[in-house]
Design a protein around this motif. Structure first.
Motif, PDB file in Angstrom:
ATOM      1  N   ILE A   1       0.864  -1.190   0.000  1.00  0.00           N
ATOM      2  CA  ILE A   1       0.000   0.000   0.000  1.00  0.00           C
ATOM      3  C   ILE A   1       0.894   1.232   0.000  1.00  0.00           C
ATOM      4  N   SER A   2       0.654   2.141  -0.915  1.00  0.00           N
ATOM      5  CA  SER A   2       1.465   3.356  -1.016  1.00  0.00           C
ATOM      6  C   SER A   2       0.566   4.584  -0.918  1.00  0.00           C
ATOM      7  N   PHE A   3       1.203   5.738  -0.706  1.00  0.00           N
ATOM      8  CA  PHE A   3       0.467   6.977  -0.449  1.00  0.00           C
ATOM      9  C   PHE A   3       0.905   8.074  -1.408  1.00  0.00           C
ATOM     10  N   SER A   4      -0.011   9.003  -1.641  1.00  0.00           N
ATOM     11  CA  SER A   4       0.317  10.172  -2.453  1.00  0.00           C
ATOM     12  C   SER A   4       1.297  11.068  -1.696  1.00  0.00           C
ATOM     13  N   GLU A   5       1.909  11.984  -2.420  1.00  0.00           N
ATOM     14  CA  GLU A   5       2.864  12.901  -1.791  1.00  0.00           C
ATOM     15  C   GLU A   5       2.192  13.700  -0.676  1.00  0.00           C
ATOM     16  N   LYS A   6       0.947  14.092  -0.897  1.00  0.00           N
ATOM     17  CA  LYS A   6       0.173  14.744   0.157  1.00  0.00           C
ATOM     18  C   LYS A   6      -0.339  13.652   1.084  1.00  0.00           C
TER      19      LYS A   6
ATOM     20  N   PHE B   1     -12.941  21.013  13.227  1.00  0.00           N
ATOM     21  CA  PHE B   1     -12.752  20.633  11.825  1.00  0.00           C
ATOM     22  C   PHE B   1     -14.109  20.209  11.258  1.00  0.00           C
ATOM     23  N   GLN B   2     -14.533  20.805  10.153  1.00  0.00           N
ATOM     24  CA  GLN B   2     -15.912  20.628   9.683  1.00  0.00           C
ATOM     25  C   GLN B   2     -16.075  19.710   8.474  1.00  0.00           C
ATOM     26  N   TYR B   3     -14.989  19.090   8.034  1.00  0.00           N
ATOM     27  CA  TYR B   3     -15.071  18.220   6.853  1.00  0.00           C
ATOM     28  C   TYR B   3     -14.451  16.858   7.151  1.00  0.00           C
ATOM     29  N   GLN B   4     -15.014  15.839   6.561  1.00  0.00           N
ATOM     30  CA  GLN B   4     -14.432  14.510   6.669  1.00  0.00           C
ATOM     31  C   GLN B   4     -13.442  14.315   5.530  1.00  0.00           C
ATOM     32  N   PRO B   5     -12.168  14.051   5.847  1.00  0.00           N
ATOM     33  CA  PRO B   5     -11.190  13.812   4.786  1.00  0.00           C
ATOM     34  C   PRO B   5     -11.621  12.658   3.881  1.00  0.00           C
ATOM     35  N   GLN B   6     -11.357  12.819   2.589  1.00  0.00           N
ATOM     36  CA  GLN B   6     -11.728  11.812   1.605  1.00  0.00           C
ATOM     37  C   GLN B   6     -10.470  11.264   0.920  1.00  0.00           C
ATOM     38  N   TYR B   7     -10.592  10.038   0.419  1.00  0.00           N
ATOM     39  CA  TYR B   7      -9.450   9.379  -0.202  1.00  0.00           C
ATOM     40  C   TYR B   7      -9.857   8.703  -1.503  1.00  0.00           C
ATOM     41  N   GLU B   8      -8.996   8.819  -2.475  1.00  0.00           N
ATOM     42  CA  GLU B   8      -9.147   8.051  -3.710  1.00  0.00           C
ATOM     43  C   GLU B   8      -8.296   6.793  -3.534  1.00  0.00           C
ATOM     44  N   ILE B   9      -8.957   5.652  -3.487  1.00  0.00           N
ATOM     45  CA  ILE B   9      -8.258   4.390  -3.248  1.00  0.00           C
ATOM     46  C   ILE B   9      -8.346   3.555  -4.526  1.00  0.00           C
ATOM     47  N   SER B  10      -7.198   3.283  -5.114  1.00  0.00           N
ATOM     48  CA  SER B  10      -7.183   2.589  -6.401  1.00  0.00           C
ATOM     49  C   SER B  10      -6.219   1.409  -6.380  1.00  0.00           C
ATOM     50  N   LYS B  11      -6.553   0.394  -7.169  1.00  0.00           N
ATOM     51  CA  LYS B  11      -5.673  -0.756  -7.306  1.00  0.00           C
ATOM     52  C   LYS B  11      -4.728  -0.525  -8.474  1.00  0.00           C
TER      53      LYS B  11
ATOM     54  N   GLU C   1      -0.914  -2.204 -10.460  1.00  0.00           N
ATOM     55  CA  GLU C   1      -0.202  -3.466 -10.672  1.00  0.00           C
ATOM     56  C   GLU C   1       0.637  -3.835  -9.452  1.00  0.00           C
ATOM     57  N   ASP C   2       1.049  -2.805  -8.693  1.00  0.00           N
ATOM     58  CA  ASP C   2       1.935  -3.050  -7.558  1.00  0.00           C
ATOM     59  C   ASP C   2       1.199  -3.176  -6.235  1.00  0.00           C
ATOM     60  N   GLY C   3      -0.100  -2.890  -6.198  1.00  0.00           N
ATOM     61  CA  GLY C   3      -0.828  -2.969  -4.940  1.00  0.00           C
ATOM     62  C   GLY C   3      -1.982  -1.982  -4.881  1.00  0.00           C
ATOM     63  N   ILE C   4      -2.032  -1.222  -3.797  1.00  0.00           N
ATOM     64  CA  ILE C   4      -3.087  -0.227  -3.598  1.00  0.00           C
ATOM     65  C   ILE C   4      -2.444   1.139  -3.393  1.00  0.00           C
ATOM     66  N   PHE C   5      -3.032   2.132  -4.029  1.00  0.00           N
ATOM     67  CA  PHE C   5      -2.545   3.505  -3.921  1.00  0.00           C
ATOM     68  C   PHE C   5      -3.623   4.354  -3.256  1.00  0.00           C
ATOM     69  N   ILE C   6      -3.230   5.059  -2.184  1.00  0.00           N
ATOM     70  CA  ILE C   6      -4.165   5.911  -1.439  1.00  0.00           C
ATOM     71  C   ILE C   6      -3.787   7.372  -1.663  1.00  0.00           C
ATOM     72  N   GLU C   7      -4.702   8.105  -2.259  1.00  0.00           N
ATOM     73  CA  GLU C   7      -4.467   9.529  -2.505  1.00  0.00           C
ATOM     74  C   GLU C   7      -5.339  10.360  -1.575  1.00  0.00           C
ATOM     75  N   ALA C   8      -4.698  11.229  -0.806  1.00  0.00           N
ATOM     76  CA  ALA C   8      -5.429  12.142   0.069  1.00  0.00           C
ATOM     77  C   ALA C   8      -6.023  13.254  -0.787  1.00  0.00           C
ATOM     78  N   VAL C   9      -7.326  13.333  -0.832  1.00  0.00           N
ATOM     79  CA  VAL C   9      -8.004  14.328  -1.664  1.00  0.00           C
ATOM     80  C   VAL C   9      -7.937  15.693  -0.984  1.00  0.00           C
ATOM     81  N   PRO C  10      -7.469  16.730  -1.683  1.00  0.00           N
ATOM     82  CA  PRO C  10      -7.443  18.069  -1.075  1.00  0.00           C
ATOM     83  C   PRO C  10      -8.832  18.478  -0.596  1.00  0.00           C
ATOM     84  N   ILE C  11      -8.885  19.050   0.586  1.00  0.00           N
ATOM     85  CA  ILE C  11     -10.176  19.452   1.161  1.00  0.00           C
ATOM     86  C   ILE C  11     -10.467  20.883   0.738  1.00  0.00           C
TER      87      ILE C  11
END
Length: 327
Positions: free
Chosen positions: A154-159, A241-251, A253-263
Motif C-alpha cells: 500500500i502506497s500513499f500520495s505525496e500529500k 474541523f468541519q469536513y471529513q477527509p476523503q481518499y481516492e483508493i485505487s488498485k 499493478e503493484d498494490g493499492i494507492f491511497i491519494e489524500a483528496v485536497p479538502i
C-alpha cells in the motif's frame, strides 16, 4: 498482485482469535505499547484508564491478537524506531514519515481496538446490538487500511493523509508524557529530547492551520508547557474541523494507492468552525493543570488568552529559556 485487505469495521470484528491487522486466525498477541518503550520508562504496570472511566488495565495487559506475520512486521518496525530513539532527535528526524505513522498508528489503533472490544462485550451483556455510525465505520476503516501498509503493498500520495509534527523538547530524563484521543485519531508523545503531536487522518489540514506556530517552533527546544499548548491547539482544531477527509483508493499493478483528496471548503462552510476562546481555554486548562493553571487564569475579561507559545499581543514566539516553570 493478489493480497487480502481486511476491514474489521465492516462487520465490527474485534475477537480474541482474529488478528487485529490481517484478519487471520491466531492464538498469538502483541502489546499495544512497544515493550521496549514500557521497560525504558517503567510504566508497564501503570494503570491505563479506558474511556468509560470505570475499566482499567495495566499498560502491559493492553494486547491485541496478532498473527506471526504481523508480529514480525511490528517487531521490525519497532527495531527501526528504537534505533532512532536511542540516537535522539536528529535521528528521529530522519525516520520515514510512513514508518512513523505506522508506529504511532499501532498504538492509537490498539487503544481504539480495546475501546471497541469493551463496548461490544458490554452491549452483548445487555442483549443489545453493537453499532457504529457509518461515518466512523468509514473513517476507522480507512485508518485501518492505511495501517495495513505494514504488511501489504500500500502506497500513499505525496500529500499525506496525516499531520505529524516532531520537535525538540526539554523534559527530565525519566519523564514519559503520553496522551491520545483514539476516537479522533489524535496522539501526543513527549520524552527527554523530543516530542511529537499527530493528527492521523486530517489530510494535512490541521498542520496547515497551525503552520505559522509550527514554523516559529523550528530550531527551538520547547518547554513542556509549550508542548502541551501545541497539542491543545491540535486537539481543539480537530474538534472544530468541519469536513471529513476523503481518499481516492485505487488498485495498481503493484498494490493499492491511497491519494489524500485536497479538502476544499464551500462558501457557506469554512474548513474549521469558529475558534471559541472560552472553549479553548477549557481544553488548555486540562493540559496545564499540572502547573496549577486553571481556566480562570488563562482567559480573563477583555484580555486575550495567555499563551506560552506566542505573545498574545505581538504574536512573537516565546523563548523557552524565558519560561521559569519546572520541566
Amino acid at each position: 498482485m493478489n493480497f487480502n485487505i481486511y476491514n474489521p469495521f465492516r462487520n465490527l470484528e474485534f475477537e480474541d482469535h482474529i488478528c487485529f491487522l490481517s484478519g487471520k486466525e491466531t492464538q498469538n498477541s502483541i502489546t499495544v505499547f512497544p515493550e521496549w518503550l514500557m521497560k525504558r520508562f517503567n510504566f508497564d504496570q501503570d494503570a491505563f484508564e479506558m474511556m468509560d472511566k470505570v475499566n482499567k488495565l495495566s499498560y502491559s495487559d493492553l494486547k491485541m491478537p496478532c498473527s506471526e506475520e504481523v508480529e514480525q512486521a511490528i517487531n521490525k518496525m519497532d527495531e527501526k524506531v528504537k534505533a532512532a530513539f536511542d540516537l535522539g532527535f536528529e535521528a528521529m528526524k530522519k525516520v520515514d514519515d510512513i514508518l512513523l505513522f505506522q508506529w504511532i498508528g499501532r498504538i492509537v489503533y490498539g487503544v481504539l481496538y480495546h475501546e471497541m472490544s469493551l463496548e461490544k462485550k458490554r452491549m452483548i451483556k445487555y442483549n443489545k446490538d453493537f453499532e457504529v455510525s457509518p461515518f466512523l465505520k468509514e473513517r476507522y476503516g480507512n485508518f485501518h487500511l492505511m495501517l495495513q501498509s505494514l504488511i501489504s503493498p500500500i502506497s500513499f500520495s505525496e500529500k499525506r493523509p496525516w499531520t505529524i509534527s516532531l520537535f525538540q523538547l526539554k523534559y527530565s530524563a525519566d519523564i514519559f508524557s503520553y496522551r491520545d484521543d483514539a476516537v479522533n485519531l489524535m496522539f501526543q508523545l513527549g520524552i527527554n529530547g523530543f516530542g511529537f503531536v499527530a493528527a492521523l487522518q486530517d489530510n494535512g489540514a490541521i498542520g496547515e492551520k497551525q503552520a505559522e506556530v509550527l514554523e516559529k517552533i523550528k530550531g527551538h527546544v520547547l518547554h513542556p508547557i509549550q508542548f502541551e499548548e501545541l497539542y491543545a491547539r491540535f486537539h481543539y482544531s480537530e474538534y472544530i474541523f468541519q469536513y471529513q477527509p476523503q481518499y481516492e483508493i485505487s488498485k495498481t499493478e503493484d498494490g493499492i494507492f491511497i491519494e489524500a483528496v485536497p479538502i476544499v471548503a464551500d462558501q457557506n462552510r469554512p474548513l474549521f468552525g469558529h475558534w471559541d476562546d472560552d472553549m479553548f481555554a477549557q481544553v488548555l486548562a486540562n493540559y496545564w493543570q499540572v502547573y496549577g493553571i486553571e481556566k480562570k487564569d488563562i482567559l480573563k475579561f477583555q484580555k486575550p488568552p495567555i499563551s506560552f507559545l506566542e505573545n498574545p499581543y505581538t504574536k512573537d514566539f516565546v523563548n523557552p529559556e524565558n519560561i521559569k516553570l519546572p520541566f
